[in-house]
Design a protein around this motif. Structure first.
Motif: not given
Length: 233
Positions: A182, A178, A202-204, A185, A207, A223-226
């Motif tokens: 980060g 995580n 974003r974490a939404t 990101s 998955k 985990i994350l997206n941009n």
């Protein structure tokens, strides 16, 4: 009105290399004309060398950083995508280390590029995109939120890259993953602020759908997206 020699040279270059000419803005908001290449459609996309001459300083990027969820209906150029990915998690040294740090140098974060013509895995060492699927999986990345962008960068952590003492215990490896996601990101956010692009971390996301579409193993965690795009005019 006669066209200047420099304008003619740019126009010829655009025609010969299947590129387009577009206006962008420098750090002071002035229009700057540049030549941009359309992202090709293929199973392997060779990226451009990253442009490391952006006029914005680091402090200006901090000053400009903000989250945005409205994007122009326009695809990113190959040049902008190439520089964005290098800034996110590219190779910046001869020893193969990256622009983003990672715990125990595991380099556990993979960046997947999701666009209209499919999803690709960013190969930082070869500076290429490797197609995983021709399906447009951006709705799965957006999840239950109304986010529409030309590109979504998805950070996937591969826990198997950690030493066994960490990978065998998810209570130890997942917090590190995580943290590493980060860093990537944040690199994306700062590059976008410097290059006049729009993004939001974003974490939404869906998955389960992403795991199936991207053929992920149980050790690979979204985990994350941009989402990234040009500013909406």
């Amino acid at each position: 009105m006669k066209r200047t020699l420099s304008t003619l040279i740019v126009s010829v270059a655009c025609a010969m290399s299947f590129t387009a000419c577009a206006n962008t803005k420098d750090s002071k908001g002035a229009n700057v004309e540049k030549t941009v290449t359309v992202i090709p459609d293929g199973n392997v996309i060779t990226l451009k060398e990253a442009d490391k001459t952006l006029p914005a300083t680091l402090m200006q990027a901090f000053g400009n950083r903000q989250s945005g969820r409205e994007f122009a209906d326009e695809q990113l150029s190959l040049e902008d995508l190439s520089s964005l990915l290098w800034a996110a998690n590219g190779v910046n040294r001869d020893n193969g280390k990256r622009t983003a740090p990672s715990a125990v140098n595991a380099q556990d974060i993979d960046v997947y590029v999701c666009m209209e013509n499919g999803a690709y895995l960013y190969d930082a060492r070869q500076n290429q995109l490797q197609r995983i699927t021709t399906e447009d999986i951006r709705p799965a990345v957006a999840g239950n939120q109304q986010v529409a962008a030309p590109v979504f960068l998805v950070m996937i952590a591969d826990l198997s890259r950690y030493p066994e003492r960490l990978s065998s215990d998810r209570s130890k490896s997942e917090p590190l993953a995580n943290m590493d996601a980060g860093y990537v990101s944040q690199n994306i956010c700062l590059y976008c602020a410097a290059a006049n692009l729009v993004t939001v971390p974003r974490a939404t996301m869906d998955k389960a759908a992403l795991k199936q579409a991207l053929k992920l193993t149980d050790n690979q965690l979204p985990i994350l997206n941009n989402p990234v795009g040009y500013p909406k005019q």
